[in-house]
Design a protein around this motif. Structure first.
Motif, PDB file in Angstrom:
ATOM      1  N   ASP A 254      -0.175 -29.902   6.394  1.00 35.72           N
ATOM      2  CA  ASP A 254      -0.617 -30.957   7.295  1.00 35.72           C
ATOM      3  C   ASP A 254       0.417 -31.197   8.392  1.00 35.72           C
ATOM      4  N   LEU A 255       1.632 -30.701   8.182  1.00 35.75           N
ATOM      5  CA  LEU A 255       2.713 -30.783   9.162  1.00 35.75           C
ATOM      6  C   LEU A 255       3.724 -29.698   8.811  1.00 35.75           C
ATOM      7  N   ILE A 256       4.204 -28.971   9.826  1.00 30.94           N
ATOM      8  CA  ILE A 256       5.271 -27.998   9.634  1.00 30.94           C
ATOM      9  C   ILE A 256       6.510 -28.501  10.365  1.00 30.94           C
ATOM     10  N   VAL A 257       7.645 -28.516   9.668  1.00 32.59           N
ATOM     11  CA  VAL A 257       8.897 -29.031  10.220  1.00 32.59           C
ATOM     12  C   VAL A 257       9.905 -27.894  10.304  1.00 32.59           C
ATOM     13  N   VAL A 258      10.521 -27.723  11.468  1.00 35.88           N
ATOM     14  CA  VAL A 258      11.530 -26.682  11.658  1.00 35.88           C
ATOM     15  C   VAL A 258      12.701 -27.243  12.448  1.00 35.88           C
ATOM     16  N   GLY A 259      13.825 -26.549  12.384  1.00 36.32           N
ATOM     17  CA  GLY A 259      14.963 -26.870  13.231  1.00 36.32           C
ATOM     18  C   GLY A 259      14.899 -26.063  14.514  1.00 36.32           C
ATOM     19  N   PRO A 260      15.716 -26.378  15.501  1.00 33.24           N
ATOM     20  CA  PRO A 260      15.666 -25.676  16.785  1.00 33.24           C
ATOM     21  C   PRO A 260      16.242 -24.275  16.753  1.00 33.24           C
ATOM     22  N   ILE A 266      19.966 -14.186   8.054  1.00 33.13           N
ATOM     23  CA  ILE A 266      19.081 -14.492   6.931  1.00 33.13           C
ATOM     24  C   ILE A 266      17.625 -14.599   7.370  1.00 33.13           C
ATOM     25  N   ALA A 267      17.358 -15.353   8.414  1.00 29.79           N
ATOM     26  CA  ALA A 267      15.950 -15.582   8.751  1.00 29.79           C
ATOM     27  C   ALA A 267      15.686 -15.551  10.237  1.00 29.79           C
ATOM     28  N   ARG A 268      16.524 -14.867  10.991  1.00 30.11           N
ATOM     29  CA  ARG A 268      16.402 -14.843  12.454  1.00 30.11           C
ATOM     30  C   ARG A 268      16.437 -16.269  12.986  1.00 30.11           C
ATOM     31  N   THR A 269      15.894 -16.497  14.150  1.00 27.09           N
ATOM     32  CA  THR A 269      15.968 -17.834  14.718  1.00 27.09           C
ATOM     33  C   THR A 269      14.712 -18.612  14.398  1.00 27.09           C
ATOM     34  N   ILE A 270      14.882 -19.853  13.930  1.00 26.22           N
ATOM     35  CA  ILE A 270      13.717 -20.687  13.633  1.00 26.22           C
ATOM     36  C   ILE A 270      13.130 -21.233  14.927  1.00 26.22           C
ATOM     37  N   LEU A 271      13.980 -21.617  15.904  1.00 27.14           N
ATOM     38  CA  LEU A 271      13.386 -21.951  17.212  1.00 27.14           C
ATOM     39  C   LEU A 271      13.349 -20.657  17.989  1.00 27.14           C
ATOM     40  N   GLY A 272      13.602 -20.528  19.177  1.00 24.69           N
ATOM     41  CA  GLY A 272      13.406 -19.249  19.816  1.00 24.69           C
ATOM     42  C   GLY A 272      11.997 -18.766  19.591  1.00 24.69           C
ATOM     43  N   SER A 273      11.845 -17.521  19.180  1.00 26.90           N
ATOM     44  CA  SER A 273      10.531 -16.903  19.090  1.00 26.90           C
ATOM     45  C   SER A 273       9.644 -17.550  18.027  1.00 26.90           C
ATOM     46  N   VAL A 274      10.200 -17.887  16.868  1.00 31.34           N
ATOM     47  CA  VAL A 274       9.368 -18.410  15.786  1.00 31.34           C
ATOM     48  C   VAL A 274       8.820 -19.788  16.125  1.00 31.34           C
ATOM     49  N   THR A 275       9.665 -20.689  16.609  1.00 30.72           N
ATOM     50  CA  THR A 275       9.176 -22.021  16.919  1.00 30.72           C
ATOM     51  C   THR A 275       8.268 -22.014  18.143  1.00 30.72           C
ATOM     52  N   SER A 276       8.569 -21.190  19.115  1.00 32.78           N
ATOM     53  CA  SER A 276       7.671 -21.071  20.266  1.00 32.78           C
ATOM     54  C   SER A 276       6.295 -20.597  19.809  1.00 32.78           C
ATOM     55  N   TRP A 277       6.287 -19.666  18.881  1.00 28.82           N
ATOM     56  CA  TRP A 277       5.017 -19.195  18.313  1.00 28.82           C
ATOM     57  C   TRP A 277       4.307 -20.310  17.566  1.00 28.82           C
ATOM     58  N   LEU A 278       5.031 -21.092  16.774  1.00 30.39           N
ATOM     59  CA  LEU A 278       4.425 -22.197  16.048  1.00 30.39           C
ATOM     60  C   LEU A 278       3.823 -23.232  16.998  1.00 30.39           C
ATOM     61  N   LEU A 279       4.555 -23.571  18.046  1.00 32.21           N
ATOM     62  CA  LEU A 279       4.079 -24.575  18.990  1.00 32.21           C
ATOM     63  C   LEU A 279       2.760 -24.160  19.623  1.00 32.21           C
ATOM     64  N   ALA A 280       2.586 -22.864  19.839  1.00 26.57           N
ATOM     65  CA  ALA A 280       1.382 -22.376  20.496  1.00 26.57           C
ATOM     66  C   ALA A 280       0.240 -22.090  19.523  1.00 26.57           C
ATOM     67  N   GLU A 281       0.560 -21.676  18.289  1.00 28.38           N
ATOM     68  CA  GLU A 281      -0.467 -21.121  17.413  1.00 28.38           C
ATOM     69  C   GLU A 281      -0.786 -21.933  16.168  1.00 28.38           C
ATOM     70  N   ALA A 282       0.125 -22.744  15.680  1.00 24.18           N
ATOM     71  CA  ALA A 282      -0.110 -23.428  14.405  1.00 24.18           C
ATOM     72  C   ALA A 282      -1.300 -24.380  14.509  1.00 24.18           C
ATOM     73  N   PRO A 283      -2.180 -24.385  13.513  1.00 27.17           N
ATOM     74  CA  PRO A 283      -3.352 -25.260  13.559  1.00 27.17           C
ATOM     75  C   PRO A 283      -3.047 -26.705  13.181  1.00 27.17           C
ATOM     76  N   CYS A 284      -1.830 -26.980  12.739  1.00 26.17           N
ATOM     77  CA  CYS A 284      -1.446 -28.327  12.326  1.00 26.17           C
ATOM     78  C   CYS A 284      -0.305 -28.821  13.208  1.00 26.17           C
ATOM     79  N   PRO A 285       0.029 -30.117  13.149  1.00 27.27           N
ATOM     80  CA  PRO A 285       1.183 -30.616  13.920  1.00 27.27           C
ATOM     81  C   PRO A 285       2.476 -29.913  13.557  1.00 27.27           C
ATOM     82  N   ILE A 286       3.367 -29.783  14.549  1.00 24.70           N
ATOM     83  CA  ILE A 286       4.675 -29.163  14.376  1.00 24.70           C
ATOM     84  C   ILE A 286       5.752 -30.181  14.740  1.00 24.70           C
TER      85      ILE A 286
END
Length: 292
Positions: A254-260, A266-286
């Motif tokens: 119902d909500l996805i929470v990430v850091g910038p 370990i997991a590449r960048t959470i913001l950068g490409s992954v968070t930009s992708w989430l902001l555009a594509e996730a069906p729930c609030p980010i």
């Protein structure tokens, strides 16, 4: 008796369906947590007019621009509160109508205890639409958490919150924020993508470098232990990229929470490409939560 609010949710409103959805989402959560909601609308001179006005006197209807923004704000508020009980809608302040670009105004009002909420897209016909570039600016530059709400998502109180965790300071702060903010009945799930060697298949990494994978699991688990003192957090760890594990969590979030930002090893960048992708594509609030 004076009710002391623990945080103020600043919501960008512009009369669009997106801003109404953002406001209703914030109202639902603020009512459950004892917080306040502060709607903010903005107006500013078009660039061409401002340029000419700087060179010679020009008649600009500033009062008219401000009044138009105020009407749009009230339209968002009325739509957001439609059908809600009076005790729920009572958490909403009177709209704040300010001159300035929406991103700048909302960034100035953001802070650790002043999360900013906006719709994914604003009114395309509105000259200072709130989303598009504004959501990106807020995600990268706000002084506190930013929540982006899609307009086609029912803005109800979250039941399950997924946090992208990679062991970094940024993801630790994101997890801590989710635990602190979400009411006790909300499930919080820490989703970990252990991606120690991104160019190899996960099964191959686990087989050829088990000690590295185990060390990553232990390190991230210890970070979660530091934050999750009450054992509230459900943990999901996979040997995949953060984008893959977060995409797998869409249906239960119902909500996805990430850091910038994350940690590359370990997991590449959470913001950068992954968070930009989430902001555009996730069906729930980010929600994007800065580390400081």
């Amino acid at each position: 008796m004076l009710l002391v609010m623990s945080r103020v949710w600043t919501v960008g409103v512009d009369g669009s369906d997106g801003s109404s959805a953002a406001l209703r989402w914030a109202v639902r959560l603020a009512h459950a947590t004892g917080d306040a909601v502060h709607p903010v609308a903005t107006w500013h001179l078009p660039v061409a007019v401002a340029t000419v006005a700087g060179q010679r006197p020009i008649d600009v209807d500033r009062a008219g621009l401000e009044a138009t923004a105020a009407v749009a704000a009230q339209r968002s508020i009325d739509a957001a509160l439609a059908g809600l009980p009076e005790d729920v809608s009572s958490v909403v302040d009177a709209p704040d109508v300010s001159e300035g670009h929406p991103a700048r105004v909302l960034i100035e009002r953001s802070g650790p205890d002043q999360p900013v909420v906006v719709g994914r897209r604003g009114d395309a016909g509105h000259r200072h639409r709130l989303l598009g570039s504004t959501s990106s600016d807020l995600a990268h530059h706000a002084h506190g958490p930013v929540v982006i709400v899609p307009e086609d998502r029912p803005p109800e109180l979250p039941r399950r919150v997924v946090v992208g965790v990679d062991g970094s300071e940024h993801s630790e702060r994101a997890l801590r924020w989710a635990i602190d903010v979400m009411p006790s009945g909300v499930t919080i799930e820490a989703v970990v993508g252990v991606d120690v060697i991104p160019w190899l298949e996960p099964a191959s990494v686990a087989q050829r470098h088990p000690d590295v994978v185990t060390a990553a699991h232990e390190r991230i688990g210890q970070m979660i232990d530091r934050v999750d003192l009450d054992g509230r957090v459900v943990r999901t760890m996979q040997e995949h990229s953060p984008q893959r594990v977060l995409a797998d969590a869409f249906d239960r979030s119902d909500l996805i929470v990430v850091g910038p930002r994350g940690v590359g090893a370990i997991a590449r960048t959470i913001l950068g490409s992954v968070t930009s992708w989430l902001l555009a594509e996730a069906p729930c609030p980010i929600a994007v939560v800065p580390a400081s």
